[in-house]
Write a protein that holds these residues in place. Structure first.
Motif, PDB file in Angstrom:
ATOM      1  N   ILE A  45       0.833  -1.212   0.000  1.00  0.00           N
ATOM      2  CA  ILE A  45       0.000   0.000   0.000  1.00  0.00           C
ATOM      3  C   ILE A  45       0.858   1.249   0.000  1.00  0.00           C
ATOM      4  CG2 ILE A  45      -1.663   1.339   1.348  1.00  0.00           C
ATOM      5  CD1 ILE A  45      -2.776  -1.372   2.351  1.00  0.00           C
ATOM      6  N   ARG A  46       1.918   1.229   0.804  1.00  0.00           N
ATOM      7  CA  ARG A  46       2.812   2.394   0.864  1.00  0.00           C
ATOM      8  C   ARG A  46       3.550   2.599  -0.442  1.00  0.00           C
ATOM      9  NH1 ARG A  46       5.367   1.147   6.886  1.00  0.00           N
ATOM     10  NH2 ARG A  46       3.589   1.964   8.107  1.00  0.00           N
ATOM     11  N   SER A  47       3.866   1.490  -1.123  1.00  0.00           N
ATOM     12  CA  SER A  47       4.605   1.573  -2.380  1.00  0.00           C
ATOM     13  C   SER A  47       3.722   2.099  -3.502  1.00  0.00           C
ATOM     14  CB  SER A  47       5.154   0.192  -2.754  1.00  0.00           C
ATOM     15  OG  SER A  47       5.753   0.224  -4.030  1.00  0.00           O
ATOM     16  N   GLN A  48       2.513   1.561  -3.629  1.00  0.00           N
ATOM     17  CA  GLN A  48       1.562   2.013  -4.654  1.00  0.00           C
ATOM     18  C   GLN A  48       0.155   1.798  -4.137  1.00  0.00           C
ATOM     19  OE1 GLN A  48       1.758   0.009  -8.416  1.00  0.00           O
ATOM     20  NE2 GLN A  48       0.178   1.263  -9.360  1.00  0.00           N
ATOM     21  N   ALA A  49      -0.481   2.880  -3.713  1.00  0.00           N
ATOM     22  CA  ALA A  49      -1.819   2.760  -3.125  1.00  0.00           C
ATOM     23  C   ALA A  49      -2.794   2.208  -4.158  1.00  0.00           C
ATOM     24  CB  ALA A  49      -2.297   4.111  -2.618  1.00  0.00           C
ATOM     25  N   PRO A  50      -3.445   1.075  -3.859  1.00  0.00           N
ATOM     26  CA  PRO A  50      -4.420   0.504  -4.795  1.00  0.00           C
ATOM     27  C   PRO A  50      -5.745   1.250  -4.727  1.00  0.00           C
ATOM     28  CG  PRO A  50      -4.335  -0.816  -2.811  1.00  0.00           C
ATOM     29  CD  PRO A  50      -3.309   0.271  -2.639  1.00  0.00           C
ATOM     30  N   SER A  51      -6.623   0.953  -5.672  1.00  0.00           N
ATOM     31  CA  SER A  51      -7.961   1.536  -5.626  1.00  0.00           C
ATOM     32  C   SER A  51      -8.793   0.880  -4.539  1.00  0.00           C
ATOM     33  CB  SER A  51      -8.660   1.378  -6.989  1.00  0.00           C
ATOM     34  OG  SER A  51      -7.974   2.091  -7.987  1.00  0.00           O
ATOM     35  N   VAL A  52      -8.646  -0.451  -4.417  1.00  0.00           N
ATOM     36  CA  VAL A  52      -9.418  -1.219  -3.440  1.00  0.00           C
ATOM     37  C   VAL A  52      -8.512  -2.221  -2.749  1.00  0.00           C
ATOM     38  CG1 VAL A  52     -11.372  -2.809  -3.084  1.00  0.00           C
ATOM     39  CG2 VAL A  52     -11.545  -0.987  -4.809  1.00  0.00           C
ATOM     40  N   THR A  72      -6.760   4.390   6.761  1.00  0.00           N
ATOM     41  CA  THR A  72      -7.636   5.535   7.023  1.00  0.00           C
ATOM     42  C   THR A  72      -6.859   6.723   7.559  1.00  0.00           C
ATOM     43  OG1 THR A  72      -9.464   4.018   7.522  1.00  0.00           O
ATOM     44  CG2 THR A  72      -9.697   6.303   8.266  1.00  0.00           C
ATOM     45  N   ALA A  73      -5.956   6.452   8.508  1.00  0.00           N
ATOM     46  CA  ALA A  73      -5.218   7.534   9.175  1.00  0.00           C
ATOM     47  C   ALA A  73      -4.285   8.269   8.225  1.00  0.00           C
ATOM     48  CB  ALA A  73      -4.439   6.982  10.363  1.00  0.00           C
ATOM     49  N   ASN A  74      -3.709   7.546   7.254  1.00  0.00           N
ATOM     50  CA  ASN A  74      -2.710   8.155   6.376  1.00  0.00           C
ATOM     51  C   ASN A  74      -3.291   8.652   5.056  1.00  0.00           C
ATOM     52  OD1 ASN A  74       0.153   7.778   7.664  1.00  0.00           O
ATOM     53  ND2 ASN A  74      -0.915   5.848   8.027  1.00  0.00           N
ATOM     54  N   GLY A  75      -4.594   8.499   4.889  1.00  0.00           N
ATOM     55  CA  GLY A  75      -5.245   9.050   3.708  1.00  0.00           C
ATOM     56  C   GLY A  75      -4.754   8.478   2.394  1.00  0.00           C
ATOM     57  N   TYR A  76      -4.562   7.172   2.322  1.00  0.00           N
ATOM     58  CA  TYR A  76      -4.097   6.550   1.075  1.00  0.00           C
ATOM     59  C   TYR A  76      -5.170   6.581  -0.017  1.00  0.00           C
ATOM     60  CZ  TYR A  76      -0.028   4.776   3.616  1.00  0.00           C
ATOM     61  OH  TYR A  76       1.125   4.682   4.338  1.00  0.00           O
ATOM     62  N   GLY A  77      -6.416   6.823   0.361  1.00  0.00           N
ATOM     63  CA  GLY A  77      -7.476   6.920  -0.634  1.00  0.00           C
ATOM     64  C   GLY A  77      -7.986   5.587  -1.141  1.00  0.00           C
ATOM     65  N   CYS A  78      -7.700   4.497  -0.422  1.00  0.00           N
ATOM     66  CA  CYS A  78      -8.179   3.172  -0.831  1.00  0.00           C
ATOM     67  C   CYS A  78      -9.558   2.913  -0.247  1.00  0.00           C
ATOM     68  CB  CYS A  78      -7.239   2.071  -0.332  1.00  0.00           C
ATOM     69  SG  CYS A  78      -5.487   2.397  -0.554  1.00  0.00           S
ATOM     70  N   SER A  79     -10.400   2.219  -1.011  1.00  0.00           N
ATOM     71  CA  SER A  79     -11.632   1.676  -0.442  1.00  0.00           C
ATOM     72  C   SER A  79     -11.300   0.283   0.099  1.00  0.00           C
ATOM     73  CB  SER A  79     -12.730   1.575  -1.514  1.00  0.00           C
ATOM     74  OG  SER A  79     -13.198   2.850  -1.858  1.00  0.00           O
ATOM     75  N   VAL A  80     -11.626   0.025   1.356  1.00  0.00           N
ATOM     76  CA  VAL A  80     -11.271  -1.238   1.993  1.00  0.00           C
ATOM     77  C   VAL A  80     -12.517  -2.097   2.179  1.00  0.00           C
ATOM     78  CG1 VAL A  80     -10.239  -2.344   4.016  1.00  0.00           C
ATOM     79  CG2 VAL A  80      -9.335  -0.148   3.182  1.00  0.00           C
ATOM     80  N   ILE A  81     -12.447  -3.312   1.654  1.00  0.00           N
ATOM     81  CA  ILE A  81     -13.499  -4.312   1.873  1.00  0.00           C
ATOM     82  C   ILE A  81     -12.951  -5.345   2.839  1.00  0.00           C
ATOM     83  CG2 ILE A  81     -14.965  -6.065   0.810  1.00  0.00           C
ATOM     84  CD1 ILE A  81     -14.690  -4.490  -1.830  1.00  0.00           C
ATOM     85  N   VAL A  82     -13.547  -5.434   4.015  1.00  0.00           N
ATOM     86  CA  VAL A  82     -13.073  -6.331   5.061  1.00  0.00           C
ATOM     87  C   VAL A  82     -13.657  -7.729   4.863  1.00  0.00           C
ATOM     88  CG1 VAL A  82     -13.209  -6.810   7.534  1.00  0.00           C
ATOM     89  CG2 VAL A  82     -12.633  -4.512   6.731  1.00  0.00           C
ATOM     90  N   ILE A  83     -12.790  -8.759   4.980  1.00  0.00           N
ATOM     91  CA  ILE A  83     -13.196 -10.160   4.837  1.00  0.00           C
ATOM     92  C   ILE A  83     -12.808 -10.915   6.102  1.00  0.00           C
ATOM     93  CG2 ILE A  83     -12.898 -12.291   3.504  1.00  0.00           C
ATOM     94  CD1 ILE A  83     -12.023 -10.556   1.141  1.00  0.00           C
ATOM     95  N   THR A  84     -13.738 -11.669   6.656  1.00  0.00           N
ATOM     96  CA  THR A  84     -13.416 -12.467   7.842  1.00  0.00           C
ATOM     97  C   THR A  84     -14.347 -13.655   7.956  1.00  0.00           C
ATOM     98  OG1 THR A  84     -13.169 -12.433  10.251  1.00  0.00           O
ATOM     99  CG2 THR A  84     -14.919 -11.073   9.306  1.00  0.00           C
ATOM    100  N   ALA A  85     -13.830 -14.725   8.557  1.00  0.00           N
ATOM    101  CA  ALA A  85     -14.665 -15.901   8.831  1.00  0.00           C
ATOM    102  C   ALA A  85     -15.287 -15.800  10.202  1.00  0.00           C
ATOM    103  CB  ALA A  85     -13.821 -17.169   8.719  1.00  0.00           C
ATOM    104  N   HIS A  86     -14.943 -14.763  10.933  1.00  0.00           N
ATOM    105  CA  HIS A  86     -15.423 -14.608  12.306  1.00  0.00           C
ATOM    106  C   HIS A  86     -16.285 -13.355  12.410  1.00  0.00           C
ATOM    107  CE1 HIS A  86     -12.540 -17.751  13.319  1.00  0.00           C
ATOM    108  NE2 HIS A  86     -11.644 -17.066  12.615  1.00  0.00           N
TER     109      HIS A  86
END
Length: 473
Positions: A45-52, A72-86
């Motif tokens: 992410i730090r190297s190249q911020a993705p779109s998602v 979120t804190a560093n404003g990378y501008g990515c949309s994050v989709i969280v995935i979990t089995a829990h």
């Protein structure tokens, strides 16, 4: 050739699941990169911020929630989709609170992943469009000019487009609209910004002296010419020459100016050899230049030589809430200069300022604010501090004394009694216009030739006063 498709970063520590998700997205128009640990994901992410970012919350080296907070804190501008089995409601709420765009709970089918990803990419595109809009259309000002109204945003765009070129700029607008500030902004944003900026008001100099002011003179050229003197053309060489009130220039001098524009050469008054100057011309007038051409007061060939990039400075009455932005800026500045305590305008004063027509435009507003600051003191400007010219305001709109008609001889008491308060007539006119436009306030404002913000402000005031409106807000 670089791949322009959006980049999606999948952070998943289980290789089989990572391969499965990549396969789900194989036919989507995206590039997918995979990270198997939290640290690897953060590095990507730090190297190249993705779109998602498709983010598994349970990683071997750290919590996915920490990665979410980092994004979120560093404003990378990515949309994050969280995935979990829990998954749980609490986990979902926490993820969304920390900035996640959406939430997927394992196991999920391919369509669910694809739809969620497409929604996230659409969200990113919308955010990019909003940011572009803000940068292009929602600026507070530019190079000394102040205003957020749409007419001023248009002025900013033309200035930014024209400034880097050598093209001559022709600024029009009523007196006091800021034509000289516009010219200075063009110079500040141009490649000539390090060179001189010379402004000359053609209306403020007598016909006998203006040629000398522009081209200079040699010793003995006329009575009082005791030494050689450089004119504005020489002084502005390498920079910008601004000729204000161009239409006031004598026709004979206009022909010499045209030759200078065509050849970059001129002869000083009383001189006999040519000199050259490399400069950019910006000119302005508060008249209609085409009307001046038709009337024979402005040479047609000179007009077309100068009228390359036209900029029209809008009158203050067409700039809506800009009047408050300007007034507050001036109040802060003048209070500091005069050692006064002023910090704000009372709401009723703001209504008066926005409702007034400002025939003298920004210059008149500047004089009014300075008058208030010089003659009064306190933290808040109240109605009693306004100059008399702005004091008689009815319905939020100033009424010049000359607009009040004389009494009609022989008028009956019934005729006089039919006179209604202007505020009531204004309110009914506005509400009627909104009704006829099917509740479309911007359209009603356009037909009434006022700003939509004026209608919204007035209607809110009427609501606050308990007045029932014909069209519900």
């Amino acid at each position: 050739m670089s791949d322009a498709r959006p980049l999606v970063l999948l952070i998943e520590d289980t290789p089989s699941l990572a391969a499965l998700y990549v396969e789900y997205l194989r036919r989507e128009s995206v590039r997918v990169a995979v990270a198997t640990t939290g640290q690897e994901g953060i590095g990507a992410i730090r190297s190249q911020a993705p779109s998602v970012v498709l983010l598994d919350l349970n990683l071997p080296d750290m919590s996915g929630m920490d990665i979410l907070k980092e994004v979120t804190a560093n404003g990378y501008g990515c949309s994050v989709i969280v995935i979990t089995a829990h998954g749980s409601i609490n986990t979902a709420v926490e993820a969304m609170r920390n900035g996640a765009h959406d939430f997927l709970m394992k196991p999920f089918d391919p369509d669910r992943l694809r739809v969620t990803l497409r929604n996230a990419l659409s969200h990113q595109k919308l955010l990019s469009m909003v940011e572009t809009y803000r940068e292009t259309y929602d600026r507070q000002g530019l190079a000394g000019l102040i205003g957020t109204s749409l007419p001023m945003q248009q002025v900013y765009r033309i200035i930014e487009s024209a400034a880097p070129s050598r093209a001559t700029v022709f600024i029009t607008g009523e007196s006091g609209t800021g034509k000289e500030l516009c010219a200075a902004a063009i110079h500040k944003l141009s490649p000539r910004r390090a060179g001189p900026y010379v402004a000359l008001n053609c209306a403020a100099i007598s016909r006998e002296l203006i040629e000398s002011e522009i081209f200079g003179h040699v010793k003995g050229a006329f009575t009082g010419a005791t030494t050689d003197r450089d004119g504005a053309a020489s002084r502005a060489s390498g920079g910008t020459l601004f000729l204000d009130e161009l239409c006031e220039m004598d026709l004979s001098l206009q022909s010499k100016l045209l030759r200078f524009l065509q050849t970059s050469s001129f002869v000083r008054v009383g001189g006999n050899h040519e000199e050259t100057a490399d400069l950019r011309f910006v000119c302005a007038t508060n008249r209609d230049p085409l009307a001046e051409v038709k009337a024979g007061r402005l040479r047609e060939d000179l007009f077309y030589r100068l009228h390359v990039v036209p900029i029209h400075m809008p009158p203050l009455r067409e700039r809506g809430e800009d009047v408050l932005l300007l007034a507050n800026h001036m109040l802060t500045r003048f209070a500091k200069e005069e050692g006064k305590q002023f910090r704000r305008f009372a709401p009723e004063v703001e209504a008066m300022l926005v409702g007034y027509d400002w025939p003298g435009n920004v210059r008149q507003l500047q004089n009014v604010v300075r008058n208030i600051v010089v003659l009064n003191d306190g933290e808040t400007v109240v109605p009693g501090m306004l100059p008399h010219s702005l004091g008689a305001v009815a319905g939020g709109r100033a009424l010049p004394m000359a607009a009040v008609p004389p009494a009609v001889p022989g008028a009956s008491a019934e005729d006089v009694g039919s006179i209604r308060p202007l505020a009531d007539v204004e309110r009914e006119t506005i509400e009627r216009a909104i009704q006829l436009c099917d509740g479309n306030i911007p359209r009603a404002a356009e037909l009434l030739e006022i700003s939509p913000s004026t209608i919204y402000r007035k209607r809110q005031r009427w609501i606050d006063e308990g007045i029932v409106l014909a069209v519900a807000s």
